[in-house]
Design an enzyme around this catalytic site. Sequence first.
Site, PDB file in Angstrom:
ATOM      1  N   CYS A 173       1.902   5.419   1.947  1.00 54.24           N
ATOM      2  CA  CYS A 173       2.488   4.985   3.221  1.00 54.24           C
ATOM      3  C   CYS A 173       3.953   4.605   3.060  1.00 54.24           C
ATOM      4  O   CYS A 173       4.641   4.364   4.037  1.00 54.24           O
ATOM      5  CB  CYS A 173       1.704   3.801   3.797  1.00 54.24           C
ATOM      6  SG  CYS A 173       1.797   2.352   2.739  1.00 54.24           S
ATOM      7  N   CYS A 197      -3.781  -2.707   2.522  1.00 56.44           N
ATOM      8  CA  CYS A 197      -2.507  -3.444   2.541  1.00 56.44           C
ATOM      9  C   CYS A 197      -2.662  -4.790   1.825  1.00 56.44           C
ATOM     10  O   CYS A 197      -1.726  -5.272   1.199  1.00 56.44           O
ATOM     11  CB  CYS A 197      -2.039  -3.675   3.968  1.00 56.44           C
ATOM     12  SG  CYS A 197      -2.156  -2.213   4.998  1.00 56.44           S
TER      13      CYS A 197
HETATM   14 FE1  FES Z   1       1.122   0.651   3.783  1.00 56.46          FE
HETATM   15 FE2  FES Z   1       0.018  -1.212   5.088  1.00 56.46          FE
HETATM   16  S1  FES Z   1       0.219   0.839   5.751  1.00 56.46           S
HETATM   17  S2  FES Z   1       0.610  -1.287   3.056  1.00 56.46           S
END
Ligand code: FES
Length: 145
Positions: A34, A103
């Site tokens: 991400c 996360c």
């Molecule tokens: Fe990457 Fe939350 S979407 S740590």
Amino acid sequence: MNYSKEVLKHFSKPHNYGKIDNYDGLGRVGNMACGDEMFVYIKVKDNIIKDIKFETFGCVAAIATSSVLTDLAKKKTIEDALKITKQDVVDALGALPPIKIHCSVLAIDALTQAVYDYYIKNKIVIPKDLEERHNQITKRESCHS
Ligand code: FES
């Protein structure tokens, strides 16, 4: 995304946000998938995490989980801080959408790396489980796709 009140509270006013210039340990982790990146700084005295701050470049959940993790870790012994689980973080936030659970792992990984850095810098013998966690984090970071 449906976030709990507590998540939004920590996101809009994160606790312990920033840098410690003369830190004793620094953990930096990233999630290649991400693109989020997190830094955790610790100040240690007599085996206690006297101060802890974070910088997170990432999603709402990454910021809220880092904020709550620093609250949970502050004033704890290093051993107790390392026992904080992602479930502790999620519980402290009320809830996290399942897709965002990873996360909370990022925040715990950053703290683990900060402790590891502190041990290395101070030539403290690294416990076997910490060494294993450090190796797993490093491996995860290098093989994310
Ligand atoms: Fe990457 Fe939350 S979407 S740590």
